[in-house]
Write an enzyme that holds these catalytic residues in place. Structure first.
Site, mmCIF file in Angstrom:
data_model
loop_
_atom_site.group_PDB
_atom_site.id
_atom_site.type_symbol
_atom_site.label_atom_id
_atom_site.label_comp_id
_atom_site.label_asym_id
_atom_site.label_seq_id
_atom_site.Cartn_x
_atom_site.Cartn_y
_atom_site.Cartn_z
ATOM 1 N N ASP A 29 0.851 -1.187 0.000
ATOM 2 C CA ASP A 29 0.000 0.000 0.000
ATOM 3 C C ASP A 29 0.894 1.248 0.000
ATOM 4 O OD1 ASP A 29 -3.209 0.550 0.975
ATOM 5 O OD2 ASP A 29 -1.787 2.213 1.136
ATOM 6 N N ILE A 30 0.510 2.218 -0.788
ATOM 7 C CA ILE A 30 1.333 3.439 -0.938
ATOM 8 C C ILE A 30 1.301 4.308 0.322
ATOM 9 C CG2 ILE A 30 -0.435 5.015 -1.885
ATOM 10 C CD1 ILE A 30 1.627 5.722 -4.095
ATOM 11 N N ASN A 86 -13.047 -3.294 2.242
ATOM 12 C CA ASN A 86 -14.046 -2.239 2.340
ATOM 13 C C ASN A 86 -14.990 -2.310 1.147
ATOM 14 O OD1 ASN A 86 -13.038 -0.968 4.725
ATOM 15 N ND2 ASN A 86 -11.374 -0.087 3.509
ATOM 16 N N GLU A 94 -12.108 3.556 -1.320
ATOM 17 C CA GLU A 94 -11.609 4.671 -2.143
ATOM 18 C C GLU A 94 -11.323 4.230 -3.571
ATOM 19 O OE1 GLU A 94 -8.096 5.938 -0.120
ATOM 20 O OE2 GLU A 94 -9.201 6.879 1.522
ATOM 21 N N VAL A 95 -10.862 3.002 -3.728
ATOM 22 C CA VAL A 95 -10.496 2.509 -5.056
ATOM 23 C C VAL A 95 -11.496 1.426 -5.445
ATOM 24 C CG1 VAL A 95 -8.712 1.405 -6.441
ATOM 25 C CG2 VAL A 95 -8.060 3.043 -4.663
ATOM 26 N N HIS A 99 -10.222 -5.186 -3.428
ATOM 27 C CA HIS A 99 -8.904 -5.442 -2.850
ATOM 28 C C HIS A 99 -9.042 -5.845 -1.395
ATOM 29 C CE1 HIS A 99 -9.834 -1.146 -2.566
ATOM 30 N NE2 HIS A 99 -9.200 -1.147 -1.391
ATOM 31 N N MET A 100 -8.159 -6.731 -0.997
ATOM 32 C CA MET A 100 -8.073 -7.194 0.389
ATOM 33 C C MET A 100 -6.840 -6.547 1.003
ATOM 34 S SD MET A 100 -7.403 -11.146 1.454
ATOM 35 C CE MET A 100 -9.038 -11.805 1.303
ATOM 36 N N HIS A 101 -7.026 -5.853 2.131
ATOM 37 C CA HIS A 101 -5.882 -5.308 2.868
ATOM 38 C C HIS A 101 -5.328 -6.419 3.766
ATOM 39 C CE1 HIS A 101 -6.867 -0.875 2.258
ATOM 40 N NE2 HIS A 101 -8.039 -1.416 1.991
HETATM 41 P P1 AMP Z 1 -9.786 1.411 0.265
HETATM 42 O O1 AMP Z 1 -10.036 2.600 1.129
HETATM 43 O O2 AMP Z 1 -10.166 0.107 0.917
HETATM 44 O O3 AMP Z 1 -10.393 1.564 -1.119
HETATM 45 O O4 AMP Z 1 -8.234 1.329 0.096
HETATM 46 C C1 AMP Z 1 -7.539 1.877 -0.965
HETATM 47 C C2 AMP Z 1 -6.080 1.777 -0.621
HETATM 48 O O5 AMP Z 1 -5.324 1.945 -1.816
HETATM 49 C C3 AMP Z 1 -5.586 2.813 0.368
HETATM 50 O O6 AMP Z 1 -5.065 2.177 1.527
HETATM 51 C C4 AMP Z 1 -4.511 3.577 -0.423
HETATM 52 O O7 AMP Z 1 -3.435 3.964 0.380
HETATM 53 C C5 AMP Z 1 -4.123 2.565 -1.476
HETATM 54 N N1 AMP Z 1 -3.569 3.107 -2.697
HETATM 55 C C6 AMP Z 1 -4.054 4.123 -3.441
HETATM 56 N N2 AMP Z 1 -3.281 4.326 -4.510
HETATM 57 C C7 AMP Z 1 -2.279 3.410 -4.464
HETATM 58 C C8 AMP Z 1 -1.164 3.118 -5.281
HETATM 59 N N3 AMP Z 1 -0.894 3.804 -6.416
HETATM 60 N N4 AMP Z 1 -0.327 2.106 -4.913
HETATM 61 C C9 AMP Z 1 -0.570 1.420 -3.793
HETATM 62 N N5 AMP Z 1 -1.628 1.643 -2.971
HETATM 63 C C10 AMP Z 1 -2.462 2.622 -3.300
#
Ligand code: AMP
Length: 114
Positions: A29-30, A86, A94-95, A99-101
């Site tokens: 994660d960035i 999420n 957000e994305v 995705h699984m954290h």
């Molecule tokens: P979510 O809130 O569950 O959608 O998590 C999105 C995650 O993507 C966040 O923890 C961000 O920090 C991560 N993220 C966004 N852009 C990037 C990227 N370019 N590379 C790696 N992680 C990212």
């Protein structure tokens, strides 16, 4: 239009990839919120958990197998970790590419802030 994570899957934007195969990609994660913070994403674009389909079952199960392997590779399998997905607004997604954290490397505290 390709999602941000699709671009990472296809090497079009840089990421620190820790694992990749024909079904999933795992990368750092960035903006990490724990010493270990990895995102495990399907290579296929699926926007949210609401959009998973019966034909995705094998890939979804595979995400757990990869999570277990990455946790082992990063030496947090015995100390413990949290897997978190999420879905949409109230969860703060957000994305919009499933995705699984994978979070670990410290005590993570309660599951939700009170
Ligand atoms: P979510 O809130 O569950 O959608 O998590 C999105 C995650 O993507 C966040 O923890 C961000 O920090 C991560 N993220 C966004 N852009 C990037 C990227 N370019 N590379 C790696 N992680 C990212």
């Amino acid at each position: 239009m390709a999602t941000l994570f699709s671009k990472i899957v296809h090497g079009e934007i840089p990421a620190d990839i820790v694992y990749q195969d024909e079904m999933v990609t795992a990368f750092k994660d960035i903006n990490p919120i724990a010493p270990v913070h990895i995102l495990i994403v399907p290579n296929k674009e699926i926007a949210t958990v609401n959009d998973v389909a019966p034909e995705d079952e094998q890939m979804l199960g595979h995400m757990f197998v990869v999570a277990r392997q990455v946790a082992r590779d990063l030496n947090i399998d015995q100390s413990g970790y949290r897997l978190l997905i999420n879905c949409r607004g109230d969860a703060g997604q957000e994305v919009f590419h499933l995705h699984m954290h994978l979070l670990g490397g410290r005590k993570l505290g309660p599951m939700l802030a009170k």
